[in-house]
Structure formats: C-alpha cells, structure tokens
Design an enzyme around this catalytic site. Structure first.
Site, PDB file in Angstrom:
ATOM      1  N   GLU A 168       0.536  -1.241  -0.090  1.00 22.44           N
ATOM      2  CA  GLU A 168      -0.274  -0.169   0.091  1.00 22.44           C
ATOM      3  C   GLU A 168       0.893   1.428  -0.120  1.00 22.44           C
ATOM      4  OE1 GLU A 168      -2.980   0.051   3.406  1.00 22.44           O
ATOM      5  OE2 GLU A 168      -4.223  -1.465   2.154  1.00 22.44           O
ATOM      6  N   TRP A 178      -2.637  -0.438  13.292  1.00 27.92           N
ATOM      7  CA  TRP A 178      -2.028   1.385  13.338  1.00 27.92           C
ATOM      8  C   TRP A 178      -2.963   2.117  14.489  1.00 27.92           C
ATOM      9  CZ3 TRP A 178       2.277  -0.460  11.362  1.00 27.92           C
ATOM     10  CH2 TRP A 178       1.907  -1.360  10.578  1.00 27.92           C
ATOM     11  N   TRP A 181      -7.803 -10.777   5.087  1.00 30.86           N
ATOM     12  CA  TRP A 181      -7.608  -9.520   6.156  1.00 30.86           C
ATOM     13  C   TRP A 181      -8.067  -8.809   7.231  1.00 30.86           C
ATOM     14  CZ3 TRP A 181      -2.773  -7.295   6.585  1.00 30.86           C
ATOM     15  CH2 TRP A 181      -1.675  -6.885   7.896  1.00 30.86           C
ATOM     16  N   GLU A 213      -5.677  -8.382   0.757  1.00 35.90           N
ATOM     17  CA  GLU A 213      -6.333  -7.880   2.002  1.00 35.90           C
ATOM     18  C   GLU A 213      -7.689  -7.770   0.879  1.00 35.90           C
ATOM     19  OE1 GLU A 213      -5.082  -4.902   4.411  1.00 35.90           O
ATOM     20  OE2 GLU A 213      -2.933  -5.725   3.743  1.00 35.90           O
ATOM     21  N   PHE A 260      -9.603  -7.023  13.088  1.00 34.18           N
ATOM     22  CA  PHE A 260     -10.212  -7.347  11.329  1.00 34.18           C
ATOM     23  C   PHE A 260      -9.851  -8.494  11.548  1.00 34.18           C
ATOM     24  CE2 PHE A 260      -9.600  -3.119   9.940  1.00 34.18           C
ATOM     25  CZ  PHE A 260      -9.887  -3.326   8.431  1.00 34.18           C
TER      26      PHE A 260
END
Length: 574
Positions: free
Chosen positions: A238, A513, A505, A454, A521
């Site tokens: 990403e 984060w 994911w 993901e 998740f």
C-alpha cells in the site's frame, strides 16, 4: 490492514481528504482531533449509526443458501489464504536482536496519537506464538499465508554495514519451515510500513535517495536466506497509504511532523511535495529490487510484484464532470504506482495537476520500472463516489490529496449510500466495486495477474457501534466475505481469468495502526487478557467449512507436523 487499513486505518486517509470549501457535510473534511472525528464521522449520530449496523446484522442473517460461495466455484489453482503484517502481530519489539522501527518510535514518542494510547510492543505475541498462528491456518484449511518481514529485525540499523541479525533470520526460517511442513504456501511482503528508525535518524528514510540502495540490500538478504523456501514476493504494501498518511497528513509513522494532540503542523510545502518524493523513491527501490531478483534469485518458479490499496470509484452523479473525477481518482489512487510499472511514467492527470512537485524518471529508471512485476496484489475494502471539484485559481491545494480535484463521497447525488455500513466506520460493503476494479484493471493496465491480497472488515469497540457482547459472533464479516468472493467469481466469469487468489485480512486480531486495539479485523480472536490465546470466530469456522477443512481434520492432517507441537519461539525449539 493491513489498514488499512490494512492501511485504511484513519478517517483522514489520504485519498479521503480534499478541498470542499463551505460544504460542511463532506464526510472526510474532519478535524484531526479524535473526539471530533467520532462526533462528525459520516454525518450520523451515534444512535442512527447503531441502528444502521443493527439493520445490517438482521440482513446478514437472511443470506440465502444459493448465495453462499463454494470452493469448487473457483479454479483448482486459485489460492485461499489469510494475511498479517509483522509490526501488527509480532510483538517482541526489542527482543531477538531487533532494532527499533519508525512505528516503535511513533507509538512510544506520541502515544496520544493512537486512539487507545496503545502500542505493538506485544501485539499478538506472534514472535513467540507463531506456531499457534500456523495451527489456526491449518485448522481453517488455508492454502497460503501472506505475512511481512520486519526490516529492522533483519537489519537492526537498516543497512548491511550495520550487520545482519541472525536471530531474526532464524525466526523467519522457523516460521517458513512450519508453514511448509503443514502444506501452507508462504507469500512474503518485504515492507509493510515498519522502516528502521536508524534510517529515519540518519537521512529521513524514504525522503532520501539513499533508501533505494539500503532497501535493495535488505531485500537481497531476504532473497539469499529465504529464497529456497519462498517463491512469491511483494516488495511494498500500500504505497499510496504509506506516502499519504506518513508524509502528507502525518497521522502515521514517521509522523514526527505532527504535534501532540493530533494537531497536524506539517508545512504546506512539505505536505504537497513530500508524499510524491517518497512515492518516487519507493518506486525506484522497487525497480532495483526486482532487477536484482530477476537476475540472481528468480529461477524458474520465482515471482515478484507489489501490493496496492484500491477503491473502485463510481461517479457521484450521471454527468461528464463526475465521470472525469472518477478517472482522476483512479489515476491518483492506483495509477500513481501502477502506471510507472506499466508504461514508465505517472498518469497524465497527475503530471498536469501536480506539476513540478512530481519527480521525473530517467530513461534507465523507466526501463527498469516497465514490467517490473509478475503479478499485482490489490487490497480492497470499500469504495466511494467521486465528486468533481472545480479546478480554479481560487482553490489552492493544502495537501497532496487536494491535487486530485475529486471528493470521495459515501452517498451519491441522490443520497443513496454506496453500500451498507458493516461495523468499521469507513467500510461500506460494495462487492460490485471489487468486480468493477478487477475488470477495469484488465482494460486500463494490461491485464496483470492479480491476487486479492487483503479483503475483510472489522469489529469496532465504541465509535457508535452497538456494544459487543460476543467477540466471536461476527455475521457481518461472514456476509462481507461471502459477497466479495461471489464478486470475484463473477469477474472470472466475465473474462478476468488471471486472478490467482484471495487473502482474508486478517488471520488474527492485531494492532490496527492509529486505531490501536479498538479495531479487530481478525477471523481469529486474540484474548489479550489470557496470554493472547487464539480462538476462532464464527467467520473462521465458516471459512473452515468453505475450505473443506473439516474433512481434512477427520483424516488427521492437522498436527501431522512436529512444528506445531508447541507455541514458543526460541531457536526453533518448542
């Protein structure tokens, strides 16, 4: 998430913030103050949002049997797996010879910028409990596991001159051996946002060209030590989110340009220029690494690519301007990194709108970039409507995400949302978007082989969600996965036959984060009050049925390998 979330981990995700003038109802024009985000997010009161989620829960109970995907819908070679990232799950942040990462520094120096003021010092404790992770993968019946390697666990000071940490090499070799002995194919991400802090201290990491050599050296160490066991590699995860959140808004590491209390003080010039410099150096590092891999390590069966976070933008209204806004949004979100690998330069719209803030490639750099992938990974969670913003002298961009002149909206011009709210504040389920973007990438970017690296949704504590009474009961996640797997099948039927696999994911609940541990998740619950015990959620049990793992377990395949005889790490012994 890999937030998102895995990377898509904050409501001021770089693709979401853009100029809106006096339009106070725009979803993403939010204060960086978390309290204000929770009050204003999605223009919903907490009670109305809870009602929408409750309605979605009722809908999830009504999925018809013929709508549930089956494993035999997909080609035999199509992989199903789960994913994770080193910083989010490993813990052991200063153990086993590991050096500090940018995220270690970010969380320790600015705990107020993590929603629950937590960090990943322990995370899911996978450094010591990786065998339990493999056991879960095996029990669920997954073919494959995508995980990342921690750069500072391999090179604590970020460079070859700083020395190789052989304890780190041993850890990943032990994990790889355990996966392979249990018939699980490893897919490695070389970089999932955890830059060695030593490089940030020495030369501001990705803002400096020196990162290209240091990253390539690090990747070469990984190829050298793990290449006999790993045949599928991703260079970066990403980059769009990494550049925007880390160097534009500053809401992610390195993030030192934001003050305490989440008040962003990045100078406008830096916020407008630095994300493009970082992205440029990242692409150069990718190209050099792929060149080394192809020349010396690829062999007959090695493959390498990059993971991009994507959205399938739809026009806000049925008009030409919003259709053009859609094209620009895709260019700035996906084309920023994919077009240089396809044709050697950034999208024309970026060249036009960003101007001299967007660096140029030399001819030799272009030659290395073009076709520097065997496949592309895409991380797909949700989508938005693209609403045109007038390009005029009166509008002065403040941050790189203003450059696109397109507002991402949850609702279209008729007030219809792009999809139902499925528990995570920015995720509105839109499986059609996954199908659309898969078909669009075939037309626009030369039909690259693709893994969905993901895909998933999260449970949230607070933020307008109904109280979670049972963390193992996740019907919205089950429905979300079922609908998106069906969309993949539809894309295959429409000619997108270069799709290679789907990674949920995430395997386990992790440190998400800037949301800390408020967002979960995982298809496997981590009980942080009981030694990070792993417990399968209902979604994992559904995937177990989908994968036919119950039959395998009855045939005593699980546990056949000695590597799962214990749960601790220590030089490969249990």
């Amino acid at each position: 998430m890999a937030l998102l979330c895995s990377a898509l981990s904050n409501s001021t995700h770089p693709s979401f913030r853009s100029h809106i003038g006096a339009n106070s109802e725009n979803l993403w024009h939010l204060s960086a103050d978390p309290a204000q985000k929770s009050k204003r997010r999605c223009n919903l009161t907490l009670s109305s949002r809870a009602a929408r989620i409750s309605s979605a829960l009722e809908s999830a109970k009504q999925v018809k049997p013929w709508q549930v995907p089956k494993r035999d819908w997909f080609p035999p070679e199509f992989m199903f797996g789960a994913a994770s990232a080193a910083y989010q799950i490993e813990g052991a942040w200063n153990e086993g010879g590991k050096g500090p990462s940018s995220w270690d520094n970010f969380c320790h120096s600015h705990p107020d910028r993590i929603m629950d003021k937590s960090n990943a010092d322990v995370a899911a404790n996978s450094y010591y409990m990786y065998k339990e992770d493999v056991r879960m993968l095996k029990e669920i019946g997954m073919d494959s596991y995508r995980f990342s390697i921690s750069w500072p666990r391999i090179l604590p000071k970020g460079t070859l001159d700083g020395g190789i940490n052989h304890e780190g090499i041993q850890y990943y070799n032990d994990l790889l051996d355990c996966l392979i002995e249990n018939g699980i194919k490893p897919y490695i991400t070389l970089f999932h946002w955890d830059t060695p802090q030593a490089l940030a201290d020495e030369y501001k990491d990705f803002l400096d060209r020196r990162i290209v050599k240091d990253y390539t050296d690090y990747a070469t160490v990984c190829f050298e030590h793990f290449g006999d066991k790993v045949k599928n590699w991703f260079t970066f995860n990403e980059p769009h989110s990494f550049c925007g959140l880390g160097y534009g808004t500053g809401l992610h590491a390195p993030g030192a340009r934001c003050s305490a209390g989440m008040t962003c003080v990045i100078p406008e010039e830096d916020a407008l220029r630095n994300p493009y410099i970082v992205g440029h150096n990242l692409l150069l590092a990718h190209a050099e690494t792929v060149d080394v891999y192809n020349k010396f390590y690829k062999g007959d069966d090695g493959q390498i690519g990059m993971v991009l976070d994507v959205m399938a933008y739809e026009p806000y209204g049925n008009n030409f301007l919003d259709q053009q806004a859609q094209e620009r949004a895709i260019d700035f979100h996906i084309g920023w990194f994919l077009e240089p690998m396809v044709r050697g330069d950034y999208p024309f719209s970026m060249r036009s709108l960003v101007g001299d803030r967007l660096p140029f490639f030399t001819k030799s750099e272009q030659e290395k970039l073009v076709s520097s992938y065997d496949f592309v990974g895409i991380n797909y969670y949700t989508s938005r409507f693209a609403k045109h913003i007038d390009i005029s002298p009166e509008f002065i961009p403040k941050i790189n995400t203003d450059d696109v002149y397109s507002n991402p909206e949850v609702n279209d011009s008729n007030g219809i949302p792009i999809g139902p709210d499925v528990g995570m504040y920015f995720i509105y389920s839109y499986p059609k978007g996954l199908k659309n973007i898969l078909l669009r990438m075939k037309e626009k970017y030369g039909n690259p082989p693709i893994y969905i690296t993901e895909n998933g949704t999260a449970d949230m504590d607070g933020w307008g969600n109904p109280p979670m009474t049972d963390p193992l009961d996740d019907p919205l996640r089950i429905e979300y996965l079922q609908q998106h797997m069906t969309a993949i099948k539809e894309a295959i039927d429409l000619g997108r036959r270069t799709l290679r696999g789907h990674f949920t994911w995430s395997l386990i609940d992790n440190f998400e984060w800037s949301l800390g541990y408020l967002s979960r998740f995982g298809i496997v619950y981590i009980d942080r009050n009981d030694g990070c015990k792993r417990i399968m959620k209902k979604s994992a049990k559904w995937l177990k049925e989908f994968n036919g793992a119950t039959k395998k377990l009855n045939n005593k395949i699980l546990g056949a390998s000695s590597c799962c005889s214990g749960v601790t790490h220590g030089g490969g012994t249990a």
